[in-house]
Design a protein around this motif. Structure first.
Motif, PDB file in Angstrom:
ATOM      1  N   SER A  29     126.400  36.750 -40.368  1.00  0.00           N
ATOM      2  CA  SER A  29     126.744  36.722 -38.950  1.00  0.00           C
ATOM      3  C   SER A  29     125.695  35.915 -38.193  1.00  0.00           C
ATOM      4  O   SER A  29     124.629  35.569 -38.732  1.00  0.00           O
ATOM      5  CB  SER A  29     126.787  38.143 -38.397  1.00  0.00           C
ATOM      6  N   ALA A  30     125.979  35.630 -36.928  1.00  0.00           N
ATOM      7  CA  ALA A  30     125.028  34.878 -36.100  1.00  0.00           C
ATOM      8  C   ALA A  30     123.706  35.631 -35.987  1.00  0.00           C
ATOM      9  O   ALA A  30     122.618  35.030 -36.043  1.00  0.00           O
ATOM     10  CB  ALA A  30     125.625  34.627 -34.723  1.00  0.00           C
ATOM     11  N   GLU A  31     123.791  36.950 -35.832  1.00  0.00           N
ATOM     12  CA  GLU A  31     122.567  37.765 -35.711  1.00  0.00           C
ATOM     13  C   GLU A  31     121.762  37.722 -37.015  1.00  0.00           C
ATOM     14  O   GLU A  31     120.526  37.604 -37.001  1.00  0.00           O
ATOM     15  CB  GLU A  31     122.922  39.209 -35.363  1.00  0.00           C
ATOM     16  N   TYR A  46     117.125  26.838 -26.719  1.00  0.00           N
ATOM     17  CA  TYR A  46     116.987  25.887 -27.829  1.00  0.00           C
ATOM     18  C   TYR A  46     117.450  26.536 -29.135  1.00  0.00           C
ATOM     19  O   TYR A  46     118.185  25.925 -29.921  1.00  0.00           O
ATOM     20  CB  TYR A  46     115.523  25.465 -27.933  1.00  0.00           C
ATOM     21  N   ILE A  47     117.045  27.769 -29.361  1.00  0.00           N
ATOM     22  CA  ILE A  47     117.420  28.481 -30.585  1.00  0.00           C
ATOM     23  C   ILE A  47     118.930  28.669 -30.664  1.00  0.00           C
ATOM     24  O   ILE A  47     119.553  28.384 -31.697  1.00  0.00           O
ATOM     25  CB  ILE A  47     116.716  29.851 -30.657  1.00  0.00           C
ATOM     26  N   GLN A  48     119.533  29.127 -29.595  1.00  0.00           N
ATOM     27  CA  GLN A  48     120.969  29.399 -29.592  1.00  0.00           C
ATOM     28  C   GLN A  48     121.777  28.118 -29.788  1.00  0.00           C
ATOM     29  O   GLN A  48     122.822  28.132 -30.456  1.00  0.00           O
ATOM     30  CB  GLN A  48     121.376  30.092 -28.289  1.00  0.00           C
ATOM     31  N   LYS A  49     121.302  27.023 -29.234  1.00  0.00           N
ATOM     32  CA  LYS A  49     121.984  25.737 -29.375  1.00  0.00           C
ATOM     33  C   LYS A  49     122.027  25.309 -30.836  1.00  0.00           C
ATOM     34  O   LYS A  49     123.068  24.896 -31.355  1.00  0.00           O
ATOM     35  CB  LYS A  49     121.280  24.676 -28.532  1.00  0.00           C
ATOM     36  N   HIS A  50     120.895  25.415 -31.521  1.00  0.00           N
ATOM     37  CA  HIS A  50     120.814  24.984 -32.915  1.00  0.00           C
ATOM     38  C   HIS A  50     121.431  26.002 -33.867  1.00  0.00           C
ATOM     39  O   HIS A  50     121.880  25.645 -34.950  1.00  0.00           O
ATOM     40  CB  HIS A  50     119.355  24.707 -33.296  1.00  0.00           C
TER      41      HIS A  50
END
Length: 209
Positions: A113-115, A145-149
């Motif tokens: 998952s994303a988490e 920045y983290i969420q974008k990548h």
């Protein structure tokens, strides 16, 4: 694999240690037509008697799409390797060879998952960047920045069902030949050859007990 009894060990801890010390692996899958391969850093973790290989790959790649279709994975761990010239043997009119150590692990891949993927990236970053002092520490990164990548990658976990290895260090040769090989490798400027010499010397020391 080019596997002979002399080139293997019964010590499972030694194999796991090799995997953990050589984390930049070749990850191989199958897209239905051809094998696909990517070089990626991973973590190899032991949970009781279970081995898991954890990492991440880019989402928009043939590799990721291949594993979405077929979760069977092959992970190849490689260490130092070196050409071994027969010129240093007691009887040099023989075939030269190559010494190396490798482990091949097979298992089913599960995408995270994303988490979970975020945790994989954090753990990997913290392993190589001091989380307290490095300016490139994970906690120093902006959340945007983290969420974008994070959108561009998928974390994975491979439950290892089978692994095999070859630790080929001229164990099929006499002690004198092995010592000559070590001396020859130590004289080179090749860092990998010197590492193989170190592995061979360590292996000889264990065999002498």
């Amino acid at each position: 694999m080019y596997k002979l009894p002399k080139f293997t060990t019964e010590n499972q801890d030694e194999i796991l240690d090799f995997m953990q010390k050589n984390p930049f692996v070749t990850l191989v899958g199958f897209d239905g037509e051809f094998p696909v391969a990517t070089q990626v850093p991973v973590e190899t973790r032991l949970y009781g008697n279970t081995i898991k290989i954890i990492g991440h790959i880019m989402t928009n790649t043939d590799h990721c799409k291949a594993f979405e279709q077929n979760p069977n994975a092959l992970v190849i761990f490689t260490g130092a390797h070196a050409y071994i010239s027969a010129s240093v043997y007691e009887e040099p009119a023989a075939a030269s060879t190559w010494n190396y150590k490798t482990v091949q692990a097979k298992g089913l891949m599960r995408f995270l998952s994303a988490e979970e993927t975020l945790q994989v990236v954090k753990d990997l970053t913290d392993q190589y960047e001091n989380p307290h002092t490095s300016p490139a520490a994970f906690k120093k990164m902006d959340d945007e920045y983290i969420q974008k990548h994070l959108k561009a990658i998928k974390g994975f976990e491979i439950l290892v069902s089978k692994f095999d290895h070859v630790f080929k260090l001229s164990q099929n040769h006499s002690i004198k030949n092995q010592e000559s090989i070590i001396a020859n490798l130590e004289q080179t400027d090749d860092v990998l050859a010197q590492q193989v010499a170190e592995e061979m010397r360590r292996n000889l020391s264990k065999a002498s007990f």
